[in-house]
Write a protein that holds these residues in place. Structure first.
Motif, PDB file in Angstrom:
ATOM      1  N   SER A 126       0.658   3.425   2.971  1.00  0.00           N
ATOM      2  CA  SER A 126       1.416   3.027   4.161  1.00  0.00           C
ATOM      3  C   SER A 126       2.801   3.652   4.166  1.00  0.00           C
ATOM      4  O   SER A 126       3.294   4.084   5.210  1.00  0.00           O
ATOM      5  CB  SER A 126       1.546   1.504   4.227  1.00  0.00           C
ATOM      6  N   LYS A 130      -3.889  -1.882   8.669  1.00  0.00           N
ATOM      7  CA  LYS A 130      -3.680  -2.741   7.502  1.00  0.00           C
ATOM      8  C   LYS A 130      -2.242  -2.714   6.972  1.00  0.00           C
ATOM      9  O   LYS A 130      -2.017  -2.704   5.769  1.00  0.00           O
ATOM     10  CB  LYS A 130      -4.653  -2.379   6.388  1.00  0.00           C
ATOM     11  N   SER A 175       0.912  -4.675   6.105  1.00  0.00           N
ATOM     12  CA  SER A 175       1.320  -6.058   5.890  1.00  0.00           C
ATOM     13  C   SER A 175       2.807  -6.200   6.183  1.00  0.00           C
ATOM     14  O   SER A 175       3.529  -5.214   6.322  1.00  0.00           O
ATOM     15  CB  SER A 175       1.038  -6.469   4.437  1.00  0.00           C
ATOM     16  N   ARG A 176       3.259  -7.425   6.251  1.00  0.00           N
ATOM     17  CA  ARG A 176       4.691  -7.678   6.461  1.00  0.00           C
ATOM     18  C   ARG A 176       5.487  -7.100   5.285  1.00  0.00           C
ATOM     19  O   ARG A 176       6.555  -6.523   5.488  1.00  0.00           O
ATOM     20  CB  ARG A 176       4.946  -9.175   6.607  1.00  0.00           C
ATOM     21  N   THR A 177       4.962  -7.218   4.079  1.00  0.00           N
ATOM     22  CA  THR A 177       5.625  -6.644   2.903  1.00  0.00           C
ATOM     23  C   THR A 177       5.718  -5.133   3.020  1.00  0.00           C
ATOM     24  O   THR A 177       6.756  -4.546   2.715  1.00  0.00           O
ATOM     25  CB  THR A 177       4.869  -7.036   1.611  1.00  0.00           C
ATOM     26  N   ASP A 178       4.640  -4.490   3.476  1.00  0.00           N
ATOM     27  CA  ASP A 178       4.668  -3.034   3.706  1.00  0.00           C
ATOM     28  C   ASP A 178       5.810  -2.681   4.653  1.00  0.00           C
ATOM     29  O   ASP A 178       6.574  -1.746   4.401  1.00  0.00           O
ATOM     30  CB  ASP A 178       3.357  -2.543   4.324  1.00  0.00           C
ATOM     31  N   HIS A 235       0.851  -1.179   0.000  1.00  0.00           N
ATOM     32  CA  HIS A 235       0.000   0.000   0.000  1.00  0.00           C
ATOM     33  C   HIS A 235       0.892   1.236   0.000  1.00  0.00           C
ATOM     34  O   HIS A 235       1.634   1.470   0.954  1.00  0.00           O
ATOM     35  CB  HIS A 235      -0.902   0.019   1.236  1.00  0.00           C
ATOM     36  N   TYR A 283       5.354  -4.288  13.443  1.00  0.00           N
ATOM     37  CA  TYR A 283       4.431  -5.237  12.811  1.00  0.00           C
ATOM     38  C   TYR A 283       4.207  -6.448  13.720  1.00  0.00           C
ATOM     39  O   TYR A 283       3.060  -6.856  13.945  1.00  0.00           O
ATOM     40  CB  TYR A 283       4.990  -5.680  11.456  1.00  0.00           C
TER      41      TYR A 283
END
Length: 141
Positions: free
Chosen positions: A5, A65, A67-70, A2, A127
């Motif tokens: 983010s 929202k 994410s781990r990737t974010d 995102h 996170y």
């Protein structure tokens, strides 16, 4: 990822700048009175690393929202911004590249490398904290 983010995380990274300045003042006006310069520098690096982890955990865990990737992307961006800011300010104030690179040698007593690692680890720590917190809320434990 995102993109929102990433943009939301930038003010959090910017908040590290006054924290670092205050930490430097604490080192220069308090720690050096009680510790040798090399020790004061090391203690200051540890304090700044802890403060960055705490600030990121408090503020970034409020972003919805993520994410781990974010968080991995945010980590990379924060490390990049930190190194670019340090070199930019250092060069702007007359330090040489060689002098700036010396800060990355922990054997010199300067734990700047720890600060950079903490800055990169902070989004992932936030996170993990968020996942743990949300799990506890769901299970009411």
């Amino acid at each position: 990822m995102h993109l929102c983010s990433l943009f939301v995380s930038l003010p959090i990274w910017i908040s590290f700048i006054p924290v670092a300045i205050l930490n430097g003042g604490f080192r220069n006006y308090v720690l050096v009175k009680f510790l040798p310069d090399k020790c004061a520098l090391a203690v200051s690096g540890i304090i700044l690393s802890i403060l960055i982890l705490l600030v990121a955990k408090i503020l970034l865990s409020r972003v919805k929202k993520l994410s781990r990737t974010d968080c991995l992307v945010i980590s990379f961006v924060w490390i990049l911004l930190t190194v670019l800011f340090e070199f930019g300010m250092g060069l702007a104030t007359g330090s040489s590249v060689c002098e700036l690179l010396k800060a990355y040698n922990p054997l010199s007593g300067n734990l700047w490398l720890l600060v950079v690692v903490a800055t990169g680890a902070a989004p992932l720590d936030a996170y993990e904290y968020t996942i743990e917190r949300d799990f506890k809320r769901l299970t009411n434990t």
